[in-house]
Scaffold this motif. Structure first.
Motif, PDB file in Angstrom:
ATOM      1  N   ASN A  18     -49.883 -79.493   3.919  1.00 33.85           N
ATOM      2  CA  ASN A  18     -48.908 -80.505   3.549  1.00 33.85           C
ATOM      3  C   ASN A  18     -49.932 -81.565   2.816  1.00 33.85           C
ATOM      4  N   ARG A  35     -49.856 -78.518   8.788  1.00 36.51           N
ATOM      5  CA  ARG A  35     -50.146 -79.984   8.651  1.00 36.51           C
ATOM      6  C   ARG A  35     -51.352 -80.320   7.436  1.00 36.51           C
ATOM      7  N   SER A  82     -52.887 -87.358   7.026  1.00 39.75           N
ATOM      8  CA  SER A  82     -51.710 -88.005   6.647  1.00 39.75           C
ATOM      9  C   SER A  82     -51.641 -89.364   7.113  1.00 39.75           C
ATOM     10  N   ASP A 129     -55.880 -80.736  13.113  1.00 41.10           N
ATOM     11  CA  ASP A 129     -54.532 -80.500  12.687  1.00 41.10           C
ATOM     12  C   ASP A 129     -54.268 -78.871  12.584  1.00 41.10           C
TER      13      ASP A 129
END
Length: 151
Positions: A80, A77, A42, A73
């Motif tokens: 997502n 995470r 992200s 990660d």
């Protein structure tokens, strides 16, 4: 950074993806594989890179390639990140860095004058026999598919 080079056998790896499924190199026997390591889900560069690969996913598939993304990660995470952008390939949650270290992409980095250890953005192209055919260490995040496919 990595000790691996073209012609080397890819390290045999096994790690959990964003859904908790075990993913191993042996799952891709007989297929070409793109394994891309990225620093953090992200973040702008990682998002651009992952989206570029996803936008070209059907083209990769038509040429016989599968794709796997790897970072340190957590599975949450990664899940997502995958859900937000609709990635069509698994993202490995390599929190213990076993895969990252096997491929030799963890090490000292510099950013804004600070030195720290982290993942070096690197992509490995692996053939049907688990042999590395390309190592891309200077990744162009917005044009990564072109770097891999050569156009």
């Amino acid at each position: 950074m990595t000790h691996l080079k073209v012609g080397d056998k890819a390290p045999d790896f096994s790690a959990l993806d964003e859904q908790g499924n075990r993913v191993s190199l042996s799952d891709y026997k007989g297929k070409k594989l793109v394994v891309f390591f990225y620093p953090k889900a992200s973040t702008p560069g990682c998002t651009a890179e992952a989206c570029n690969l996803n936008d070209n996913y059907q083209r990769f598939q038509s040429l016989g390639y599968e794709i796997i993304g790897v970072s340190a990660d957590s599975a949450k995470r990664q899940a997502n990140f995958k859900t937000k952008y609709g990635f069509q390939y698994p993202l490995l949650a390599d929190e213990d860095k076993a895969v990252i270290e096997a491929f030799g992409v963890w090490g000292p980095k510099k950013f804004m004058g600070k030195e720290y250890d982290g993942i070096h953005r690197t992509t490995f192209i692996i053939d049907e026999n688990a042999v590395i055919t390309d190592v891309i260490s200077k990744v162009k995040t917005k044009a990564h598919s072109e770097q891999i496919l050569g156009d």
